[in-house]
Design a protein around this motif. Structure first.
Motif, PDB file in Angstrom:
ATOM      1  N   ILE A  49       0.854  -1.192   0.000  1.00  0.00           N
ATOM      2  CA  ILE A  49       0.000   0.000   0.000  1.00  0.00           C
ATOM      3  C   ILE A  49       0.886   1.237   0.000  1.00  0.00           C
ATOM      4  N   ASP A  50       0.592   2.192  -0.888  1.00  0.00           N
ATOM      5  CA  ASP A  50       1.352   3.438  -0.915  1.00  0.00           C
ATOM      6  C   ASP A  50       1.345   4.065   0.469  1.00  0.00           C
ATOM      7  N   GLY A  51       2.499   4.534   0.908  1.00  0.00           N
ATOM      8  CA  GLY A  51       2.596   5.183   2.208  1.00  0.00           C
ATOM      9  C   GLY A  51       2.873   4.220   3.354  1.00  0.00           C
ATOM     10  N   ALA A  52       2.921   2.918   3.070  1.00  0.00           N
ATOM     11  CA  ALA A  52       3.151   1.935   4.128  1.00  0.00           C
ATOM     12  C   ALA A  52       4.594   1.986   4.642  1.00  0.00           C
ATOM     13  N   ASP A  53       5.502   2.462   3.812  1.00  0.00           N
ATOM     14  CA  ASP A  53       6.919   2.591   4.205  1.00  0.00           C
ATOM     15  C   ASP A  53       7.477   1.301   4.798  1.00  0.00           C
ATOM     16  N   GLY A  54       7.175   0.191   4.142  1.00  0.00           N
ATOM     17  CA  GLY A  54       7.712  -1.094   4.575  1.00  0.00           C
ATOM     18  C   GLY A  54       6.924  -1.791   5.661  1.00  0.00           C
ATOM     19  N   ARG A  55       5.936  -1.101   6.239  1.00  0.00           N
ATOM     20  CA  ARG A  55       5.117  -1.737   7.277  1.00  0.00           C
ATOM     21  C   ARG A  55       4.098  -2.676   6.626  1.00  0.00           C
ATOM     22  N   SER A  56       3.693  -3.674   7.351  1.00  0.00           N
ATOM     23  CA  SER A  56       2.698  -4.620   6.889  1.00  0.00           C
ATOM     24  C   SER A  56       1.335  -4.163   7.431  1.00  0.00           C
ATOM     25  N   ILE A  57       0.604  -3.428   6.600  1.00  0.00           N
ATOM     26  CA  ILE A  57      -0.634  -2.770   7.026  1.00  0.00           C
ATOM     27  C   ILE A  57      -1.807  -3.762   7.034  1.00  0.00           C
ATOM     28  N   VAL A  58      -2.610  -3.716   8.099  1.00  0.00           N
ATOM     29  CA  VAL A  58      -3.808  -4.553   8.221  1.00  0.00           C
ATOM     30  C   VAL A  58      -5.030  -3.661   8.391  1.00  0.00           C
TER      31      VAL A  58
END
Length: 160
Positions: free
Chosen positions: A127-136
């Motif tokens: 996801i754009d803007g996640a900056d490497g985080r695994s967004i849920v």
């Protein structure tokens, strides 16, 4: 060897018989005990959003950002209208538990401490803007048909 093959074949036949009997009863899998997918389809999708710079900006009347765009597209796929509620994660989780929301988004990651209280999607790092985080994203606990539909949508939009 023949015994193992017979046991496997017997297990497979039993599983097929169970699936056929469930289908005959009108039961489908996965299910939503509270009917979330059915109620939002063609209706209102009540979404809670917490601010996270680059993912969900909540400074304006209407939230903006890549997560908001994803939710809008998901709602469109269900022919639903989005009703936004802005709040803290804790407030939004309580609202989700009480049935006041259908979905919660923000800077939520797969390391969330709320996983025992809500349904959680798989993590999406594309996801754009996640900056490497695994967004849920959060859904009401046990609403597995809704969760499956959301994950199917997210898989197609941002990849598994």
């Amino acid at each position: 060897m023949k015994m193992k093959m017979s046991a496997r074949r017997g297990g497979a036949l039993l599983a097929l018989a169970m699936i056929a009997s469930l289908a005959g009863c009108g039961i489908s899998v996965p299910v939503d005990p509270d009917g979330t997918l059915q109620s939002v389809t063609g209706g209102d999708l009540r979404v809670g959003v917490s601010s996270d710079e680059g993912l969900a900006e909540v400074s304006a009347d209407t939230p903006t950002g890549p997560l908001i765009d994803l939710v809008d597209a998901f709602a469109e796929s269900l022919d639903a209208e989005v009703e936004w509620t802005i709040g803290s994660e804790e407030t939004l989780v309580v609202m989700l538990e009480e049935g006041d929301l259908d979905l919660v988004v923000g800077g939520l990651t797969d390391q969330t401490p709320w996983a025992d209280r809500v349904g959680v999607t798989r993590g999406y790092s594309g996801i754009d803007g996640a900056d490497g985080r695994s967004i849920v994203m959060f859904v009401p606990l046990g609403e597995n048909a809704f969760l499956t539909e959301l994950e199917r949508f997210l898989d197609a939009e941002v990849g598994p």
